[in-house]
Design a protein around this motif. Structure first.
Motif, PDB file in Angstrom:
ATOM      1  N   CYS A  10      -0.879  -1.321  -5.068  1.00 22.77           N
ATOM      2  CA  CYS A  10      -1.614  -2.418  -4.458  1.00 22.77           C
ATOM      3  C   CYS A  10      -2.354  -3.166  -5.392  1.00 22.77           C
ATOM      4  O   CYS A  10      -3.378  -3.980  -5.276  1.00 22.77           O
ATOM      5  N   CYS A  24      -6.760  -1.150  -3.225  1.00 23.97           N
ATOM      6  CA  CYS A  24      -6.952  -0.130  -2.356  1.00 23.97           C
ATOM      7  C   CYS A  24      -8.340   0.596  -2.325  1.00 23.97           C
ATOM      8  O   CYS A  24      -8.905   1.413  -1.344  1.00 23.97           O
ATOM      9  N   ARG A  39      -7.109  -2.097  -8.729  1.00 22.13           N
ATOM     10  CA  ARG A  39      -6.284  -1.406  -7.458  1.00 22.13           C
ATOM     11  C   ARG A  39      -7.037  -2.056  -6.414  1.00 22.13           C
ATOM     12  O   ARG A  39      -8.207  -1.939  -6.252  1.00 22.13           O
ATOM     13  N   CYS A  98      -0.339   4.725  -1.601  1.00 24.19           N
ATOM     14  CA  CYS A  98      -1.101   6.267  -1.530  1.00 24.19           C
ATOM     15  C   CYS A  98      -2.486   5.713  -0.727  1.00 24.19           C
ATOM     16  O   CYS A  98      -2.983   6.612  -0.161  1.00 24.19           O
ATOM     17  N   GLU A  99      -2.961   4.473  -0.990  1.00 23.86           N
ATOM     18  CA  GLU A  99      -4.381   4.190  -0.426  1.00 23.86           C
ATOM     19  C   GLU A  99      -5.500   5.255  -1.061  1.00 23.86           C
ATOM     20  O   GLU A  99      -6.554   5.235  -0.568  1.00 23.86           O
ATOM     21  N   GLY A 140      -0.691   2.392  -7.765  1.00 22.01           N
ATOM     22  CA  GLY A 140      -0.622   1.286  -8.372  1.00 22.01           C
ATOM     23  C   GLY A 140       0.217   0.120  -7.418  1.00 22.01           C
ATOM     24  O   GLY A 140       0.045  -0.831  -7.731  1.00 22.01           O
ATOM     25  N   GLY A 200      -5.759   5.173  -4.808  1.00 20.55           N
ATOM     26  CA  GLY A 200      -5.661   4.920  -6.380  1.00 20.55           C
ATOM     27  C   GLY A 200      -4.875   5.493  -7.353  1.00 20.55           C
ATOM     28  O   GLY A 200      -5.039   5.332  -8.478  1.00 20.55           O
ATOM     29  N   VAL A 201      -3.977   6.073  -6.765  1.00 19.20           N
ATOM     30  CA  VAL A 201      -2.861   6.931  -7.608  1.00 19.20           C
ATOM     31  C   VAL A 201      -1.631   5.969  -7.951  1.00 19.20           C
ATOM     32  O   VAL A 201      -1.125   6.006  -9.055  1.00 19.20           O
ATOM     33  N   LEU A 206       0.855  -1.457   0.099  1.00 23.72           N
ATOM     34  CA  LEU A 206       0.087  -0.122   0.008  1.00 23.72           C
ATOM     35  C   LEU A 206       0.905   1.342   0.089  1.00 23.72           C
ATOM     36  O   LEU A 206       1.826   1.498   0.906  1.00 23.72           O
TER      37      LEU A 206
HETATM   38  S1  FES Z   1      -2.221   2.244  -2.784  1.00 25.22           S
HETATM   39 FE1  FES Z   1      -1.787   3.480  -4.276  1.00 25.22          FE
HETATM   40  S2  FES Z   1      -3.023   2.755  -6.003  1.00 25.22           S
HETATM   41 FE2  FES Z   1      -3.543   1.411  -4.121  1.00 25.22          FE
END
Ligand code: FES
Ligand code: FAD
Ligand code: FES
Lengths: 295, 161
Positions: B52, B64, B62, B44-45, B50, B47-48, B42
């Motif tokens: 995850c 997260c 994704r 950025c949690e 990648g 969606g930015v 994980l």
């Molecule tokens: S943790 Fe960054 S896109 Fe899911």
């Protein structure tokens, strides 16, 4: 990161989804691809009490050709545009713009209707829907209604959808003859939201003069910027550098872009000018059937 | 049952699981903390980045910004499922190793998924297609050249099923 607690429903039919929407209305959010809603939930910029996940509604995941129209159901993923054989031929504007929506992994889940419902002012699809005069079909407690893009997009991330309504389908009208289109966009990196993106649609008369044109932009206003006055300058004119310059100039002059961390208003205006000219040039080539016609 | 919890049945790396989860739990947290599969990272949690990325019913997604409840009935593949713990590396992993497609390795599990997706779909992708496939994944170490090279080699070496 954790979203605030919510209750979760995964309806198995459209009717069930509509019942849930009617029951929970204001406090609920539809979860489609989740590629915009997920980040908002995780960062707690949104905290609905109820999520209605429409991902089990496989029967509204269609993209079909019907009566000349392209009909796209609520659960059709953005990625299906790129894989379609029909879309590049008949609705090349959609095909050309799709790769600019985020990245492939996001498009695997993100839906076409979800992007329209989300109405991000820098998104591609709202501008495309406006330029192609799409029809939005909406289901709610009062039955079905349809909206034109200029009625649907009201403001920054705000549409005419009521909390109990589902955007069930978007319809793109049949392509017109002697028409060329182009999508051009500038973003900081490929896949980022657009600083400015433009959809140009150019229809020629038999004699080669311009019959009608559309210029619609993303990234410059709270809703897609439909530069009608600029596009109308082209009607009846010879489609050439001079008339394109005049239209591009007008579109830039009448625009009211904002300044933010990504770009100044002056830079956005500059992009409108440059991209409009180029997009019209490309649309012209395609309207004349030069090149292979594909984006 | 508590209205904020639900039972899910799903398959991860070929193993079936049934678990009760809080519905707001992301698929990433579920994989890492409920199933102990910490290979999915994980960053950025939201969606930015990648990091995850997993395979969700054969498409990269994704994890997260997916919730574990959404995976009810789904078939998930994570980096742990690419090869068995004792077995040789998956050809894509082997190519990453050979071409320095990783340094710290934090981003790697996420990169392997769109690489896998691309190579299953396509033989002989162009550099542009490779770069496009991984465009949503961020790497702070490698500068991407090694990653692109690795995917190119994996395309040549991997005898796809
Ligand atoms: S943790 Fe960054 S896109 Fe899911
Ligand atoms: C890193 C990143 C980069 C991105 N880059 C771009 C980009 O360049 N261009 C771009 O356009 N988008 C971009 N996006 C957003 C795009 O990926 C989303 O797919 C899209 O904005 C929303 O579609 P969705 O299906 O994921 O909707 P969701 O996230 O599920 O929903 C978004 C909103 O619309 C509502 N909604 C969804 N479907 C319906 C429906 N049928 N009826 C009524 N309401 C509905 C939801 O309740 C929610 O409020 C990006 C996202 C990320 C994470
Ligand atoms: S190897 Fe360190 S972030 Fe990619």
């Amino acid at each position: 990161m954790k979203p605030a607690p919510f209750e979760y429903f995964a309806p198995e039919s459209v009717e069930e989804a509509l019942d849930l929407l009617e029951q929970h209305g204001d406090t609920a959010k539809i979860l489609a691809g989740g590629q915009s809603l997920g980040p908002l939930l995780n960062m707690r910029l949104a905290s609905p009490e109820v999520l209605i996940d429409i991902n089990r509604l496989e029967d509204i995941a269609y993209i079909r050709h019907d009566d000349g129209y392209l009909k796209i159901g609520a659960l059709a993923r953005q990625r299906t545009i790129e894989r379609s054989l029909l879309i590049p031929k008949s609705w090349p504007l959609l095909y050309e713009a799709a790769p600019y929506i985020g990245h492939p992994t996001l498009r695997n889940r993100g839906t076409i209707c979800g992007s329209l419902a989300h109405a991000d002012p820098a998104a591609e699809l709202p501008a495309i829907a406006t330029a192609l005069d799409a029809e939005l079909h909406i289901l709610g407690p009062e039955g079905e209604r349809s909206a034109r893009p200029e009625e649907f997009f009201e403001s920054y991330m705000t549409t005419s959808l009521k909390p109990e309504e589902l955007l069930a389908e978007v319809r793109f009208p049949p392509p017109r003859p002697r028409t060329g289109v182009a999508w051009l966009e500038v973003a900081r990196r490929h896949g980022d939201f657009a600083l400015v993106g433009v959809a140009a649609v150019l229809t020629l008369r038999e004699d080669g003069t311009c019959e009608a044109a559309r210029l619609v932009y993303t990234g410059v206003a709270p809703v897609p910027y439909d530069a009608r006055e600029a596009a109308e300058l082209l009607a009846g004119e010879q489609p050439d550098g001079e008339s394109f310059d005049a239209a591009a100039e007008k579109a830039a002059e009448l625009s009211e872009p904002g300044s933010d961390v990504h770009a100044s208003a002056a830079y956005r205006r500059h992009l409108i000018r440059v991209l409009s000219r180029r997009a019209l040039g490309k649309a012209l080539e395609r309207a004349r059937g030069e090149g292979d016609g594909s984006p | 049952m508590d209205r904020h919890r639900k039972t899910v049945h799903l398959t991860v790396n070929g193993v079936e699981y049934e678990r009760e989860v809080e519905v707001r739990k992301t698929l990433a947290d579920f994989l890492r903390y409920d199933l102990g599969l910490r290979g999915t990272h994980l960053g950025c949690e939201h969606g930015v980045c990648g990091a995850c990325t997993v395979m969700f019913n054969d498409s990269s997604a994704r994890s997260c910004i997916l919730y574990a409840v959404q995976a009810d009935g789904a078939d998930i593949l994570t980096v742990e499922g690419l090869t068995s713990p004792e077995g040789p590396l998956h050809p894509i992993q082997e190519a990453f190793r050979k071409h320095h497609g990783l340094q710290c390795g934090f981003c790697t599990p996420g990169f392997l998924m769109p690489a896998l997706e691309l190579l299953v779909e396509k033989h002989g992708p162009t550099e542009k297609e490779i770069r496009n496939a991984i465009s949503g994944n961020l790497c702070r170490c490698t500068g991407y050249a090694g990653i692109v090279e690795a995917i190119r080699e994996a395309d040549a070496m991997w005898e796809r099923p």
